[in-house]
Scaffold this active site. Structure first.
Site, short mmCIF file in Angstrom:
data_model
loop_
_atom_site.label_atom_id
_atom_site.label_comp_id
_atom_site.label_asym_id
_atom_site.label_seq_id
_atom_site.Cartn_x
_atom_site.Cartn_y
_atom_site.Cartn_z
N GLU A 1 -44.65 11.97 9.64
CA GLU A 1 -43.60 12.81 9.09
C GLU A 1 -42.54 12.93 10.17
OE1 GLU A 1 -40.87 15.34 7.84
OE2 GLU A 1 -41.85 15.66 9.75
N CYS B 1 -47.38 18.82 5.35
CA CYS B 1 -48.34 19.93 5.44
C CYS B 1 -47.63 21.12 4.81
CB CYS B 1 -48.71 20.20 6.88
SG CYS B 1 -47.31 20.24 8.02
N CYS C 1 -41.63 19.56 11.63
CA CYS C 1 -42.22 20.84 12.02
C CYS C 1 -41.94 21.16 13.48
CB CYS C 1 -43.74 20.79 11.88
SG CYS C 1 -44.31 20.86 10.22
N HIS D 1 -46.74 26.48 6.83
CA HIS D 1 -45.78 27.44 7.39
C HIS D 1 -45.65 28.66 6.50
CE1 HIS D 1 -44.82 24.90 10.73
NE2 HIS D 1 -44.77 23.87 9.90
N CYS E 1 -41.63 21.56 6.71
CA CYS E 1 -42.39 20.35 6.45
C CYS E 1 -42.87 20.26 5.01
CB CYS E 1 -43.60 20.28 7.36
SG CYS E 1 -44.49 18.75 7.12
N SER F 1 -47.34 20.02 16.22
CA SER F 1 -46.70 18.83 16.81
C SER F 1 -45.76 19.19 17.95
CB SER F 1 -45.98 18.01 15.74
OG SER F 1 -46.92 17.50 14.81
N CYS G 1 -46.09 15.14 13.14
CA CYS G 1 -45.35 15.81 12.09
C CYS G 1 -44.11 16.41 12.75
CB CYS G 1 -46.22 16.88 11.46
SG CYS G 1 -45.58 17.45 9.90
N ARG H 1 -52.78 19.63 11.26
CA ARG H 1 -52.48 19.05 12.57
C ARG H 1 -52.78 19.99 13.72
NH1 ARG H 1 -49.99 17.39 8.54
NH2 ARG H 1 -49.56 15.20 8.21
#
Lengths: 565, 379
Positions: free
Chosen positions: A13, A63, A547, A67, A60, A500, A544, A477
């Site tokens: 991502e 995922c 994010c 959030h 994102c 990330s 990702c 993640r």
């Protein structure tokens, strides 16, 4: 010394660039750079804290629930709201199914092509492929006819001369080690998983209207009403459909993903000694029960010492910007806690188009979070290691099984292969645990408990003039935290420190590498023109990047006035 | 070596690609897709394009004849939610899209190649199919400071958009970010984010807003082009009328409750459990043009209102600022009927929402007897 650049890193991502120095067939140094920035945290200032989950969800779309979860937990923590048990269980089911689906997509669609050569599968004998498949699993799609059909489909595709997304890849690279039959089997499962994931994620649509970006989260609970006597609420019909989908998820993970993972891993055991990284691991814990006890434990491990699991103290988290395209008035070399974060974007990199970044200076839109001044790896490996070292029963059983089947010790987990294996272990744990949350929810409903929301503090006039809080979540993640400060019913400050950001971080003030960078050092490179090995290690983290990149405005600055047109 | 390997495997994509292109119909037949499955797909597409079912055979015939078109997908300032939406598409499935329907030559999230080999694939495609490929853009484009807030392969997203959209037959902006700037463009728009139309001039752009795009609307747009040989009719916001021609409120399954004055008052109350109207909880359906109520999501499983949460207005330009806060009710819902155009209502709503922040409770256009009790507290 050759410096190689991989940009874009695909099958992730977001926008990630890796620069690496290669000497003697090995990477001797590496730099991780995020090349896209939006500034959503800055945009959040001055808005309604109850809306924050909807905004941060857009960090994102992969995922896509994480959030939202961290955001509502942060606001609930700030306002001291306790959500009803059903809302907690629905969240746990959403979290579990997100983890399961995300990990399977990662393994087959984002990571597999680093290990699997699709073109080699065209030479496979379908009968031998069938025998191989039957030897590792009783998954029903394992006949020679089935694999022949898949092979014919791919052959016709290749013969059309238009390889689409499979064009110009590293096919035939010497680092590919699987026999043709294993390649064909994995290709078949790549296609099956594409179908499977869109079915399984319907759990999110049932509970939350759609996926990506389910629209169902509320500060104080969830928006899906429960009423077995209504067709417009969570009723028996919908619950049984979720049960069916969770069964389908568990079957695929147990009978396809895990056997494939073990089969592929057995050909790449050398990767159990490559890509170890920083050696520090952190997990926030997740799946709270009605009393707030986490099913999955929190903890930190330093220097790969599995005999000690430290308690995670949020006060020890700080972010540095010495190598990031931000400014920090606290001065060079100083980190700031998320509550007191103060960052302004200042791009000082080369003007595009460019060939190379100046990696001695600032070189990424990702900041460098550190725990007690240490770089930490987060993600399924950290989660599994913390649980394993804490004696978490379910985790220990699966880890020991996987290590036993591969014939390796626990030290093999500290590697690229270990990271990839841990994701499978994590997925299996989620696949086996999530149906239990559903059973619990059904139990509550049977007892007549339909509550999904704590209404008392929905109206902002019930809030204190000032409040602050944080919300933690174990995303696919890894460790995700949101920190919020609320003043006069509006967001004063918002900060997300995401998985990330931890893993993709550039160097900090002390020059300590981030986890991606550290893991790449020592990675062998057979052909610097085709750095497949870089993809293996980077993909093992499941990057990702959208994010990871964010910004926070100065604490106490005048709040941004929301413009209304 | 990659190329040799592919040659051995029975074909080389670098050979005269045009000669090898065959129609989608032939392609599907070769792949063993049954005629029945193909017709099923055509029926679903016909419905998605809001055409009568009698059109299905015409769709089938047209698809039989057209070539497998080339598509490149660019990610800019995005969250990849629109790519994920594509992965959830049901008719056709993503596997069919990749293998059978389109030649997806560049898509960073799914493509096997990386780094300069990926960029090389893109360069080859846009050169070989100049003026013939479809470009899909996901995410907003940063214009500030020379576009330094987004780059791929060392090139700014703005330059990539100019180059790739510039050579395309048409560009489809998927999601609200690519259409209008979206979340990145919300006040104070730190990076100068805009949609494709505002970033690249002189190109044909179809906007498919939504957060994320409904994948069925994307495939229906492509099929519309393949079947009719032209892009679908658009409203003044660049959205196809077949998908954005009606207000959510006018198509909403809960509309009878609005008309009857039956509203959800609190999360989890009896009205919420029975599926009453979410207008008082902040639903933006009365100001939003999108086919969510009929097309729904995830193989028609659900959509926000059906699952008990208000519509956020995500397919409207600048909805992040114009429609918020999310749980604040729209102050000025136009009268009943669907005769008004998107433009009139869209404009009216934007002004109305703005005014609502200053003057509270101007619910004048609602019929008096249907008017919900005014809120006394700021929500």
């Amino acid at each position: 010394m050759a410096k190689i650049v991989v940009d874009p890193i695909t099958r992730i991502e977001g926008h990630l660039r890796i620069e690496a120095e290669v000497n003697g067939g090995k990477i001797v140094d590496a730099w991780s750079s995020a090349t896209m920035f939006r500034g959503i945290e800055k945009i959040l200032k001055g808005r309604d804290p109850r809306d924050a989950w909807f905004w941060t969800q857009r960090f994102c779309g992969v995922c896509t629930t994480v959030h939202s979860i961290a955001s509502i937990r942060a606001v609930e923590n700030a306002l001291k709201i306790k959500v009803p048990p059903n809302a907690e269980l629905i969240r746990n089911i959403i979290i579990g199914s997100q983890n399961i689906q995300d990990h399977v997509i990662h393994f087959y669609h984002l990571h597999a092509l680093d290990w699997v050569d699709i073109t080699s599968g065209l030479k496979a004998d379908p009968a031998k492929t069938s025998a191989l498949a039957a030897s590792i699993s009783d998954w029903p799609n394992n006949s020679a006819t089935y694999f022949k059909a898949v092979q014919d489909k791919v052959k016709a595709f290749v013969a059309s001369g238009r390889l689409g997304p499979f064009a110009n890849a590293y096919w035939g690279h010497p680092a590919y080690k699987l026999p043709p039959e294993a390649n064909l089997m994995a290709t078949a499962h790549y296609l099956e998983a594409l179908e499977w994931q869109k079915d399984v994620i319907k759990i999110h649509a049932i509970l939350g209207s759609k996926n990506p970006h389910p629209q169902t989260f509320l500060v104080g609970g969830m928006a899906i009403p429960i009423d077995p006597d209504s067709q417009n609420a969570l009723n028996a019909d919908k619950l049984i459909e979720i049960k069916r989908l969770l069964k389908k998820a568990q079957d695929f993970v147990e009978k396809v993903y895990i056997p494939d993972l073990l089969a592929v891993a057995s050909f790449y055991k050398d990767w159990a000694a490559i890509g170890a990284g920083v050696g520090n691991y952190m997990c926030y814990g997740d799946f709270p029960d009605a009393n707030g006890t986490m099913w999955f434990p929190a903890g930190a491990i330093l220097n790969r010492d599995l005999t000690k699991v430290l308690k995670v103290d949020q006060g020890k988290i700080a972010e540095y910007v010495d190598h990031s395209w931000f400014e920090n008035s606290a001065g060079a070399g100083k980190g700031l806690h998320p509550y007191d974060g103060e960052t302004e974007v200042r791009y000082t990199g080369p003007k595009p188009p460019y060939e190379n970044l100046d990696t001695n200076a600032k070189y990424s839109f990702v900041k460098s979070p550190r725990y007690d001044e240490k770089a930490m790896e987060v993600g399924p490996l950290a989660r599994v290691l913390v649980a394993y070292a804490s004696g978490h029963k379910e985790t220990k059983a699966i880890v020991d099984l996987v290590l036993g089947k591969l014939g390796v010790g626990a030290e093999a987990l500290f590697s690229t292969l270990g990271r990839t294996a841990a994701r499978g272990i994590d997925c299996l744990l989620n696949a086996q645990q999530t149906p239990k949350f559903l059973d619990e929810l059904i139990g509550n409903i049977s007892k007549g408990d339909y509550r999904i929301h704590a209404n008392e503090k929905w109206d902002p006039s019930e809030w204190p003039a000032e409040a602050s809080g944080y919300g933690w979540h174990e995303a696919p993640r890894g460790a995700l935290g949101h920190w919020i400060k609320i003043k006069d019913q509006k967001i004063l400050n918002y900060q997300a420190v995401v998985p990330s950001t931890w893993n993709a971080s550039p160097r900090d003030a002390k020059g300590q590498r981030g986890p991606y960078e550290a893991a790449l050092v020592g990675t062998p490179i057979a052909d610097p023109g085709k750095p497949l090995e870089i993809l293996r290690t980077i993909h093992s983290f499941d990057p990702c990047l959208a994010c990871a990149v964010h910004v926070l405005d100065a604490n106490g600055n005048e709040m941004v006035k929301v413009k209304v047109s | 070596m990659g190329k040799q390997k592919i040659d051995e495997a029975g074909g080389c994509f670098e050979q005269d690609v045009k000669e090898r292109d065959c129609s989608i119909g032939e392609m599907l037949k070769k792949r063993g897709v049954s005629r029945r499955d193909f017709l099923k797909f055509c029926s679903a597409m016909t419905a998605a394009m809001a055409l009568p079912a009698s059109f299905a055979p015409k769709v089938a015939q047209a698809l039989d004849e057209v070539k497998r078109p080339t598509l490149v997908w660019l990610e800019m300032q995005s969250c990849t939610g629109d790519s994920e939406a594509l992965l959830r598409s049901a008719n056709p499935t993503v596997a069919e899209i990749i293998l059978d329907i389109l030649s997806v030559d560049y898509h960073e999230t799914i493509m096997a190649a990386a780094g300069h080999q990926a960029e090389e694939a893109l360069d080859k495609t846009i050169a070989a199919y100049k003026g013939k490929y479809i470009c899909v853009v996901e995410g907003s484009i940063s214009m500030k400071d020379g576009g330094v807030y987004g780059s791929t392969g060392g090139k700014s997203h703005l330059d990539r958009a100019r180059q790739v959209c510039g050579g395309a037959l048409a560009t489809i902006a998927v999601g609200t970010c690519a259409s209008y700037g979206g979340i990145g463009a919300a006040v104070p728009n730190p990076t100068g984010a805009v949609g494709v139309r505002d970033a690249v001039s002189g190109v044909t752009v179809i906007n498919l807003p939504g957060c994320p795009v409904n994948a069925d609307n994307l495939t229906a747009t492509i099929v519309h082009y393949l079947v009719f040989g032209k892009i679908p009719a658009l409203d003044s916001h660049g959205r196809p009328l077949f998908a954005y021609g009606k207000r959510i409120h006018d198509n909403c399954e809960r509309r009878p409750h609005f008309d009857a004055g039956q509203y959800v008052e609190k999360w989890g109350d009896e009205g919420h459990r029975k599926g009453f109207c979410l207008y008082k909880m902040g639903c933006k359906g009365p100001a939003t043009f999108h086919n969510c109520p009929s097309q729904r999501y995830n193989e028609k499983t659900s959509w926000p209102v059906a699952a008990g949460h208000p519509c956020a207005g995500c397919s409207e330009p600048q909805f992040w600022d114009a429609m918020g806060p999310m749980y604040k009710r729209l102050p000025n819902v136009p009268g009943f009927g669907i005769e008004q155009t998107a433009d009139k209502i869209g404009l009216g709503m934007a002004v109305g929402v703005g005014a609502a922040f200053a003057v509270h409770g101007a619910i004048s256009a609602l019929r008096k007897d249907k008017e919900p009790a005014e809120e006394t507290k700021e929500g």
